[in-house]
Design a protein around this motif. Structure first.
Motif, short mmCIF file in Angstrom:
data_model
loop_
_atom_site.label_atom_id
_atom_site.label_comp_id
_atom_site.label_asym_id
_atom_site.label_seq_id
_atom_site.Cartn_x
_atom_site.Cartn_y
_atom_site.Cartn_z
N SER A 149 0.90 -1.23 -0.22
CA SER A 149 -0.68 -0.27 -0.16
C SER A 149 1.06 0.82 0.03
O SER A 149 1.82 1.90 0.98
CB SER A 149 -1.00 -0.30 1.32
OG SER A 149 -1.30 1.18 0.94
N VAL A 150 0.60 2.14 -0.44
CA VAL A 150 1.38 3.29 -0.94
C VAL A 150 0.98 3.70 0.42
O VAL A 150 2.49 4.47 1.02
CB VAL A 150 1.18 4.35 -2.45
CG1 VAL A 150 2.05 5.31 -2.43
CG2 VAL A 150 1.50 3.66 -3.40
N SER B 92 2.86 5.08 -7.06
CA SER B 92 2.37 4.14 -7.61
C SER B 92 1.82 3.24 -8.62
O SER B 92 1.25 2.37 -9.21
CB SER B 92 0.48 4.58 -7.44
OG SER B 92 0.21 5.95 -8.26
#
Length: 314
Positions: A286-287, A313
């Motif tokens: 997850s960014v 991303s």
């Protein structure tokens, strides 16, 4: 930053700088030039009034002609021509000397003589005490977007030997003048992408291209890319705007460090670091989680949205 290609090739003793606003010079492809000559190591001057001690590394031609000297010279070659001499550990098109100028000798360009005597040391980046060898491993993992050579590997031993020799006569544990990159005060106006784009177009695109992808001669990188798949990844220290601004302010334009204003340095660093680059190898999936864990700093652009794109991303 702005110069001619001939000045770059004729005026620089080693591959230079990979940061926005920089002119990156490299020795003739396939031809490693020795580090610039300097006087014999000068005795370090005691720090007074809180000022860091001064230091001059030994001259390049004073590397001993023995088995240890052979390892030092091997380290020098790996440092200057990393692509040719340690390719198995490199995942982009950079050389160590792109960031540590003049073959790691130049003050205010993260010189190796100052780095060597600073370890072991605690690093907030990985939250434990790091040895110098571990610090070198991190450079390969992040700045070179590659993989860390195992401890004891000849690549690490040679690089550590080179840094150790360069620090001959330096006081251990003392903060030396010229270590790392100097801090640049925040400018009067908030750092701005649009202003940085103009600085880049005026001073940087000549060498690094309008797309920031640099220039190559055959398989040899002449002007390193500043972003994109062949540049440093999101885990590298240079992705942080304050670090990039410090490097730019101190070292660029080539041979004219200090001529850019603080505002210009921060603006062009912001422009450079607002582009996509290889993923942080510590990516959690997850960014936003990765940003919270590793990039929770206002001068990191990781996870921020620029021109409709969430950085990190891609």
């Amino acid at each position: 930053m702005k110069t001619t290609l001939s000045a770059c090739l004729l005026g620089a003793p080693a591959v230079l700088a990979f940061t926005a606003g920089s002119v990156h010079c490299a020795e003739t492809p396939g031809h490693a030039q020795p580090a610039s000559k300097a006087a014999e190591p000068a005795p370090s001057k005691p720090a007074s009034g809180g000022k860091p001690a001064a230091f001059t590394p030994p001259s390049a031609d004073s590397i001993p002609n023995d088995e240890f000297g052979k390892m030092v010279k091997q380290g020098e070659q790996i440092f200057v021509n990393t692509q040719q001499n340690a390719r198995q550990y490199v995942g982009n098109s950079l050389n160590c000397a792109n960031c540590h100028l003049d073959a790691g000798r130049k003050a205010d360009a993260s010189p190796m003589w100052a780095a060597y005597i600073s370890y072991p040391a605690y690093r907030s980046k990985n939250k434990h005490v790091n040895t110098f060898a571990e610090r070198l491993q991190g450079c390969f993992r992040f700045s070179m977007n590659g993989k860390a050579p195992p401890l004891g590997d000849t690549t690490l031993v040679a690089l550590e030997s080179y840094a150790y020799w360069m620090a001959t006569g330096a006081p251990v544990g003392t903060k030396l003048a010229g270590r790392g990159y100097p801090a640049v005060p925040k400018p009067p106006l908030p750092a701005d992408y649009a202003r940085g784009e103009k600085v880049y177009a005026q001073h940087c695109a000549l060498c690094h291209g309008a797309d920031g992808q640099g220039q190559a001669s055959g398989s040899a990188t002449v002007f390193p890319p500043l972003w994109g798949p062949k540049s440093f990844n999101w885990g590298a220290g240079m992705h942080d705007i304050k670090n990039a601004a410090g490097f730019i302010k101190a070292n660029m334009p080539l041979g004219m460090g200090g001529t850019l204003t603080d505002q210009e340095a921060w603006d062009v660093a912001t422009f450079m670091d607002s582009h996509e680059r290889p993923q942080d190898p510590r990516f959690t999936g997850s960014v936003q989680e990765t940003r919270k864990k590793y990039h929770d700093d206002p001068t990191s652009m990781y996870g921020m949205t620029v021109n409709g794109h969430v950085l990190g991303s891609k």
